[in-house]
Scaffold this active site. Structure first.
Site, PDB file in Angstrom:
ATOM      1  N   TYR A  83       0.668  -1.337  -0.181  1.00  0.00           N
ATOM      2  CA  TYR A  83       0.007  -0.097   0.056  1.00  0.00           C
ATOM      3  C   TYR A  83       0.800   1.275  -0.013  1.00  0.00           C
ATOM      4  CZ  TYR A  83       0.769   0.611   4.999  1.00  0.00           C
ATOM      5  OH  TYR A  83       1.418   0.981   6.081  1.00  0.00           O
ATOM      6  N   GLU A  84       2.178   1.168   0.653  1.00  0.00           N
ATOM      7  CA  GLU A  84       2.925   2.157   0.541  1.00  0.00           C
ATOM      8  C   GLU A  84       3.489   2.569  -0.753  1.00  0.00           C
ATOM      9  OE1 GLU A  84       4.782   2.308   5.118  1.00  0.00           O
ATOM     10  OE2 GLU A  84       5.499   1.013   3.750  1.00  0.00           O
ATOM     11  N   ILE A  85       3.993   1.759  -1.461  1.00  0.00           N
ATOM     12  CA  ILE A  85       4.609   1.829  -2.731  1.00  0.00           C
ATOM     13  C   ILE A  85       3.561   2.472  -3.723  1.00  0.00           C
ATOM     14  CG2 ILE A  85       4.435  -0.446  -3.780  1.00  0.00           C
ATOM     15  CD1 ILE A  85       7.307   1.839  -4.211  1.00  0.00           C
ATOM     16  N   ALA A 119       3.001   6.112  -2.911  1.00  0.00           N
ATOM     17  CA  ALA A 119       3.899   6.653  -3.556  1.00  0.00           C
ATOM     18  C   ALA A 119       4.190   7.022  -4.742  1.00  0.00           C
ATOM     19  CB  ALA A 119       5.283   6.008  -2.881  1.00  0.00           C
TER      20      ALA A 119
END
Length: 237
Positions: free
Chosen positions: A100-102, A105
């Site tokens: 979910y972070e990548i 981002a």
């Protein structure tokens, strides 16, 4: 070897003057300096920048250099690298952080840099060596510039695995850049960047950074100064 690599690494604008530049670009701070110095594959790294005001000041004092700080974030070279990719129509591959972070981002980077071609991205977690190998093959095939953010030394290990399979890519490590950029398109507040207080913002927000700052960094200072006493004494005379 690490000090010589740092000294001969050109500033980012000079490095990117060569449109065909390739190799692994990584960064060291007080936490990672000795991890990289003692890394058994350090000779395979191509460029090392100093990220962190403390290490920068100590290094320049001990060596009589005037090296400038470089970090893969929006307080330093991230914008330069992304704009370089747009201007030269290069594809970007990103590997790191959680799923979910990548994903977030990538959304924030695309919003901040219209025209950027992020052709491939994957988390920094692999279920098997076969999956890792498949990710490496995919990012090589689909990208010109590859950015890895898995923490030291895992990100350097991944970058060198990519380099072994293809010596035609420019590969950066980026530490926690993807996690930071997932929370805010430009993680550091303007006044934080103006006064070089990036370390302070990270201390406030991240528990692991507080541990590094209050436990690991003092150990680094003692070790670095003690190992460089002869240089310090020679320079003072």
């Amino acid at each position: 070897m690490i000090d010589n690599l740092i000294k001969r690494t050109p500033e980012i604008n000079r490095l990117l003057e060569n449109k065909r530049v390739t190799g692994v670009v990584t960064f060291v701070n007080p936490y990672s300096y000795y991890k990289i110095k003692e890394y058994n594959k350090i000779s395979q790294l191509d460029y090392i920048y100093i990220d962190g005001i403390l290490l920068l000041k100590l290094f320049n004092f001990v060596n009589g250099t005037k090296i400038k700080r470089h970090s893969f974030d929006y307080s330093s070279i991230a914008k330069t690298v992304f704009n370089y990719s747009i201007q030269n129509k290069m594809k970007i591959g990103l590997i790191g952080s959680k799923d979910y972070e990548i994903e977030q981002a990538v959304k924030n980077i695309r919003k901040k840099h219209p025209g950027i071609d992020i052709s491939y991205f994957h988390s920094g977690y692999f279920s098997s060596l076969e999956e890792k190998s498949s990710v490496i093959d995919s990012v090589i095939k689909k990208s010109d510039i590859i950015i890895c953010g898995l923490g030291t030394p895992a990100q350097e290990e991944l970058a060198l695995d990519i380099k072994i399979k293809s010596n035609e890519h420019l590969i950066f490590t980026c530490g926690g850049f993807f996690t930071q950029t997932a929370s805010r398109a430009d993680f550091y507040y303007p006044w934080i960047k103006r006064y070089n207080l990036m370390w302070l913002q990270r201390i406030v927000l991240y528990k692991h950074v507080r541990k590094r700052f209050f436990i690991d960094y003092p150990k680094f200072i003692v070790r670095f100064i003690s190992e460089n006493l002869m240089k310090i004494f020679t320079r003072s005379n």
